[in-house]
Write a protein that holds these residues in place. Structure first.
Motif, PDB file in Angstrom:
ATOM      1  N   HIS A 255      89.526 -51.638  18.784  1.00 55.31           N
ATOM      2  CA  HIS A 255      88.365 -52.519  18.876  1.00 55.31           C
ATOM      3  C   HIS A 255      88.314 -53.200  20.240  1.00 55.31           C
ATOM      4  CE1 HIS A 255      85.168 -55.193  17.537  1.00 55.31           C
ATOM      5  NE2 HIS A 255      85.876 -56.217  18.001  1.00 55.31           N
TER       6      HIS A 255
ATOM      7  N   SER B  96      89.587 -52.052  23.040  1.00 55.56           N
ATOM      8  CA  SER B  96      89.281 -51.064  24.079  1.00 55.56           C
ATOM      9  C   SER B  96      87.812 -50.644  24.066  1.00 55.56           C
ATOM     10  CB  SER B  96      90.160 -49.826  23.895  1.00 55.56           C
ATOM     11  OG  SER B  96      89.859 -49.164  22.674  1.00 55.56           O
ATOM     12  N   GLN B  97      87.142 -50.885  22.922  1.00 56.15           N
ATOM     13  CA  GLN B  97      85.730 -50.521  22.818  1.00 56.15           C
ATOM     14  C   GLN B  97      84.795 -51.698  23.085  1.00 56.15           C
ATOM     15  OE1 GLN B  97      86.660 -47.343  19.218  1.00 56.15           O
ATOM     16  NE2 GLN B  97      85.041 -48.834  18.968  1.00 56.15           N
TER      17      GLN B  97
ATOM     18  N   ASP C  83      88.267 -45.556  28.089  1.00 51.83           N
ATOM     19  CA  ASP C  83      88.662 -44.428  27.251  1.00 51.83           C
ATOM     20  C   ASP C  83      90.068 -44.658  26.709  1.00 51.83           C
ATOM     21  OD1 ASP C  83      86.275 -43.170  27.749  1.00 51.83           O
ATOM     22  OD2 ASP C  83      87.050 -42.062  29.491  1.00 51.83           O
ATOM     23  N   THR C  84      90.235 -44.405  25.423  1.00 52.47           N
ATOM     24  CA  THR C  84      91.520 -44.667  24.765  1.00 52.47           C
ATOM     25  C   THR C  84      91.941 -43.436  23.981  1.00 52.47           C
ATOM     26  OG1 THR C  84      90.907 -46.994  24.516  1.00 52.47           O
ATOM     27  CG2 THR C  84      92.749 -46.200  23.194  1.00 52.47           C
TER      28      THR C  84
ATOM     29  N   THR D  84      88.776 -43.732  18.012  1.00 49.99           N
ATOM     30  CA  THR D  84      87.591 -44.595  17.968  1.00 49.99           C
ATOM     31  C   THR D  84      87.561 -45.331  16.638  1.00 49.99           C
ATOM     32  OG1 THR D  84      86.373 -43.010  19.325  1.00 49.99           O
ATOM     33  CG2 THR D  84      85.088 -44.690  18.179  1.00 49.99           C
TER      34      THR D  84
ATOM     35  N   ALA E  21      85.804 -52.186  27.989  1.00 54.53           N
ATOM     36  CA  ALA E  21      85.555 -50.824  27.521  1.00 54.53           C
ATOM     37  C   ALA E  21      86.258 -49.802  28.415  1.00 54.53           C
ATOM     38  CB  ALA E  21      84.048 -50.551  27.507  1.00 54.53           C
TER      39      ALA E  21
END
Length: 292
Positions: free
Chosen positions: A174, A176-177, A184-185, A257, A182
């Motif tokens: 959450h 990382s998004q 890429d994970t 995600t 933001a």
């Protein structure tokens, strides 16, 4: 089997050629029958056909039309006490594992909003339960009252640790998004974040419980030493599965995600609650998994 009764010889169902003996009043008669086919270490599955056989014998002896006697017989062996104890503990364990496992699946589905995480966590929980049962068999324990309590404790401890680890995983996704951070994970990065958030606290608490429980091995009473062994086995198994196995599987097949938000949690929560209620009602009211 012990049988006793009071009455005249003829009423007790005995025959004798002694004149007048049929009218002799007997105040107390007791007979004991013992089978040589029952062994002290038989489990309840091995004892079940033997119990059914002796139950039929008991019914015939207590039937005046069959035995000609008004005497009453009882099954007084300690073997049958052990039989019912083991049967109740075994069926109770299966019942509690089934209900608790069902609730865990739908609770995890609601909390994670991810079918992938729900499947992975459920498989890890099953592996944890099977490994503890294997350890019980390895040390020669049978499922009794103490082991049933241990299985209940195992479900609570393992479920709690897996849920906390999952929460740490989803929190990292959450973050990382979010709009501010933001990026890429990958699943591996999420697992590292999960271990930083919750892995350390879970490891420390598990080690503390294992160390504190080890002092019970010095007790003189066997029950205390057995409780210590159960605590060490259960906590060690839950820590290994949540810290090592769960993280390894998430690295391979975990989602990168998170779709968890208020709407998805509400939808998954409603669906999970309805399905969990239906499944539990089917299990309880159909008797597919019985408890004594």
């Amino acid at each position: 089997i012990h049988t006793n009764g009071t009455g005249r010889v003829s009423e007790m169902g005995f025959n004798t050629s002694t004149p007048g003996a049929q009218d002799v009043q007997i105040e107390y008669v007791r007979f004991s029958f013992r089978t040589t086919d029952v062994h002290p270490y038989d489990n309840f599955e091995q004892l079940k056909p033997k119990y059914e056989y002796w139950h039929k014998v008991l019914g015939n002896l207590n039937n005046p039309e069959f035995s000609g006697s008004e005497a009453k017989c009882i099954m007084a062996s300690e073997t049958w006490v052990r039989y019912f104890t083991q049967m109740a503990a075994s069926k109770g364990s299966i019942f509690s594992l089934t209900i608790a496992g069902t609730v865990f699946v739908f609770a995890m589905l609601t909390a994670s909003c991810s079918i992938t995480i729900t499947v992975i966590s459920s498989l890890v929980l099953v592996s944890c339960v099977l490994s503890v049962l294997a350890m019980f068999l390895f040390v020669g324990w049978k499922i009794g009252a103490v082991e049933q309590v241990a299985m209940t404790f195992l479900l609570g401890a393992s479920s709690e640790q897996i849920v906390h680890m999952t929460e740490g995983y989803l929190e990292y996704l959450h973050a990382s998004q979010s709009h501010m951070f933001a990026r890429d994970t990958t699943a591996l990065q999420a697992v590292k974040g999960m271990l930083q958030r919750t892995g350390v606290s879970i490891s420390i608490s598990s080690i503390a419980i294992i160390i504190s429980s080890s002092f019970l091995f010095a007790a003189k009473l066997l029950i205390f030493r057995k409780v210590a062994a159960i605590l060490v086995i259960v906590i060690a198994s839950t820590m290994i599965h949540s810290i090592l196995i769960y993280t390894a599987v998430l690295c391979v097949g975990g989602p990168a995600t998170s779709f968890r938000n208020k709407k998805t949690m509400s939808a998954f929560g409603l669906i999970g609650a309805v399905l969990c209620t239906i499944v539990c009602c089917v299990i309880v009211f159909t008797g597919s998994v019985s408890v004594e």
